[in-house]
Design an enzyme around this catalytic site. Structure first.
Site, PDB file in Angstrom:
ATOM      1  N   GLN A 178       7.401  53.964  -0.066  1.00  0.00           N
ATOM      2  CA  GLN A 178       8.295  53.327   0.925  1.00  0.00           C
ATOM      3  C   GLN A 178       9.582  52.798   0.294  1.00  0.00           C
ATOM      4  O   GLN A 178      10.525  52.484   1.011  1.00  0.00           O
ATOM      5  CB  GLN A 178       7.567  52.170   1.621  1.00  0.00           C
ATOM      6  CG  GLN A 178       6.382  52.607   2.464  1.00  0.00           C
ATOM      7  CD  GLN A 178       6.770  53.413   3.705  1.00  0.00           C
ATOM      8  OE1 GLN A 178       7.940  53.437   4.113  1.00  0.00           O
ATOM      9  NE2 GLN A 178       5.801  54.082   4.307  1.00  0.00           N
ATOM     10  N   HIS A 200       8.556  63.006   2.999  1.00  0.00           N
ATOM     11  CA  HIS A 200       8.751  62.806   4.441  1.00  0.00           C
ATOM     12  C   HIS A 200       9.133  61.385   4.821  1.00  0.00           C
ATOM     13  O   HIS A 200       9.381  61.090   5.984  1.00  0.00           O
ATOM     14  CB  HIS A 200       7.536  63.310   5.244  1.00  0.00           C
ATOM     15  CG  HIS A 200       6.304  62.465   5.179  1.00  0.00           C
ATOM     16  ND1 HIS A 200       5.923  61.650   6.212  1.00  0.00           N
ATOM     17  CD2 HIS A 200       5.347  62.339   4.227  1.00  0.00           C
ATOM     18  CE1 HIS A 200       4.768  61.057   5.897  1.00  0.00           C
ATOM     19  NE2 HIS A 200       4.407  61.453   4.697  1.00  0.00           N
ATOM     20  N   CYS A 324      -1.433  55.079   9.742  1.00  0.00           N
ATOM     21  CA  CYS A 324      -2.652  55.722   9.244  1.00  0.00           C
ATOM     22  C   CYS A 324      -3.902  55.045   9.784  1.00  0.00           C
ATOM     23  O   CYS A 324      -4.976  55.619   9.733  1.00  0.00           O
ATOM     24  CB  CYS A 324      -2.674  55.686   7.720  1.00  0.00           C
ATOM     25  SG  CYS A 324      -1.199  56.365   7.008  1.00  0.00           S
TER      26      CYS A 324
HETATM   27  N1  PLP Z   1       1.756  55.239   0.052  1.00  0.00           N
HETATM   28  C1  PLP Z   1       2.417  54.571   1.006  1.00  0.00           C
HETATM   29  C2  PLP Z   1       2.926  53.191   0.710  1.00  0.00           C
HETATM   30  C3  PLP Z   1       2.639  55.150   2.258  1.00  0.00           C
HETATM   31  O1  PLP Z   1       3.294  54.473   3.198  1.00  0.00           O
HETATM   32  C4  PLP Z   1       2.138  56.455   2.497  1.00  0.00           C
HETATM   33  C5  PLP Z   1       2.296  57.084   3.815  1.00  0.00           C
HETATM   34  O2  PLP Z   1       2.330  56.436   4.845  1.00  0.00           O
HETATM   35  C6  PLP Z   1       1.474  57.118   1.452  1.00  0.00           C
HETATM   36  C7  PLP Z   1       1.298  56.477   0.241  1.00  0.00           C
HETATM   37  C8  PLP Z   1       0.937  58.510   1.611  1.00  0.00           C
HETATM   38  O3  PLP Z   1       1.978  59.443   1.569  1.00  0.00           O
HETATM   39  P1  PLP Z   1       1.734  60.912   2.140  1.00  0.00           P
HETATM   40  O4  PLP Z   1       1.732  60.808   3.619  1.00  0.00           O
HETATM   41  O5  PLP Z   1       2.886  61.719   1.635  1.00  0.00           O
HETATM   42  O6  PLP Z   1       0.443  61.382   1.587  1.00  0.00           O
END
Ligand code: PLP
Length: 393
Positions: A178, A200, A324
């Site tokens: 982030q 992304h 998530c």
């Molecule tokens: N770490 C953090 C702080 C995130 O906000 C996210 C995704 O929301 C991730 C890891 C995971 O990233 P990715 O969606 O590319 O696997």
């Protein structure tokens, strides 16, 4: 209807410049960068350029950049690699507010005989460095702390934490998914050994990430296969996405300051007006030390899901807790770790903005949101009980 999209910590739209740059690599320049022929070779040149662009954004060397499929892969790779390279050590230090990409892995490792310390945070989502220092031991293999929190935007003192780990000869990883593109990062000046990034979240496509691995750091690949990425990550390179990430990194570098001022102004207007016009609201997280695009606001005595559903009817996209975990009605682990009372945590909404938001969109949300809260509170027995206690009708 074009959505009023305020959920950029969940994912961002691909920037037009990024999309344009990646398209030729699907159909015209589809060669395998590892092939001997020049058709593949010209793609390899562009992969190299993308690697340089990402390295520049991070203040790293191109050889320190390993392309992966996502932030989750980078996080998993970093921790597993650290444990494999230090087999005599069985202790991991992390925090209670990490993303599931770290938490789920650590929970699994705890079942495999590793000791995991999850550092607490205070009511503002801040880490106590003294407590962190005390958690480190001669058995600690790795520290993994996020640079900025995905739910509240709170920024951890990562450079200082990495220095402390270095003094103890402990590997330091940061999940900067982030943070990258929103705050300046110059890895060459830090003691960080590994860093995760996800495309992304910064206007590149989904399905591309990087792991930064400081030169000289012992490493054990997660994906064994071909010799790609100098043997550090098997699998044919996702060339369109890699090239896209390179362009996104360059754009982030060039525009970061200007964009952040713009986005922060939008965020602050949204936040301050909500606080001033809607009763029983509170910002979650340290407002002084936060990403410029994130505002996590609790609306007391209302279900976050209810707010989201009603806002969705107007095309407004935000998040309750983290995207998530939005399938679950449990208050988010981040807000629980901060000790936010249940009636507040349940009604929390995360607005996360980007440079593609406009003043008109902020006006639109400020017009639609207060009546939504009023309607929901009208249906809430808790709100009515509270209002009676306060002598209101
Ligand atoms: N770490 C953090 C702080 C995130 O906000 C996210 C995704 O929301 C991730 C890891 C995971 O990233 P990715 O969606 O590319 O696997």
């Amino acid at each position: 209807m074009k959505p009023v999209y305020m959920d950029n910590n969940a994912t961002t739209s691909v920037a037009p410049e990024v999309l344009e740059a990646m398209l030729p690599y699907f159909h015209e320049l589809y060669g395998n960068p590892s092939s001997m022929h020049s058709f593949g070779g010209q793609v390899m040149k562009e992969v190299k350029r993308a690697r340089e662009r990402v390295a520049t954004l991070l203040g790293a060397s191109p050889e320190e950049i390993i392309f992966t499929s996502c932030g989750t892969e980078s996080d998993n790779t970093a921790i597993r690699s650290a444990l494999l390279s230090r087999p005599d050590k069985r202790h991991i230090v992390t925090s209670r507010v990490e993303h599931p990409a770290i938490r789920a892995l650590c929970a699994h490792l705890a079942t495999q005989g590793y000791r995991v310390t999850e550092l607490p945070v205070d009511g503002e989502g801040r880490l106590d460095l003294e407590q962190y220092r005390r958690a480190l031991s001669s058995d600690t293999a790795i520290v993994s702390l996020m640079w900025a929190n995905n739910e509240t935007g709170v920024i951890f003192p990562i450079e200082k934490a990495a220095e402390i780990a270095r003094e103890r000869n402990i590997l330091f990883h940061t999940d900067a998914v982030q943070a990258v593109g929103k705050i300046p990062i110059d890895l060459g000046r830090t003691s960080i050994d590994m860093l995760s990034l996800s495309g992304h979240k910064l206007h590149a496509p989904k399905g591309i990430g990087i792991l930064y691995l400081r030169k000289g750091t012992k490493y054990s690949p997660f994906l064994l296969g071909g010799h790609q990425e100098r043997g550090r990550r098997g699998g044919t390179e996702a060339t369109p996405s890699i090239i896209a990430l390179g362009v996104a990194a360059e754009l982030a570098q060039k525009n970061m300051e200007m964009e952040n001022t713009f986005v922060k102004n939008l965020r602050d207007r949204l936040e301050n007006t909500i606080l001033a016009t809607v009763a029983n609201t509170k910002v979650n997280g340290d407002r002084q030390n936060r990403l410029p695009n994130t505002s996590n606001i609790s609306f007391e005595f209302v279900e976050g899901e209810g707010i989201l559903l009603m806002m969705d009817e107007y095309g407004i996209c935000a998040s309750s807790g983290s995207a998530c975990t939005s399938g679950s009605l449990q208050p988010s682990h981040v807000l629980r770790a901060m000790g936010i009372p249940f009636t507040m945590a349940h009604g929390s909404i995360r607005f996360s903005l980007s440079v593609y938001n406009t003043d008109e969109e902020i006006d639109f949300v400020l017009e639609k949101l207060p009546p939504v809260i009023e309607t929901l509170r009208g249906m809430s027995p808790y709100w009515k009980a509270d209002a009676r206690l306060c002598g209101e009708s």
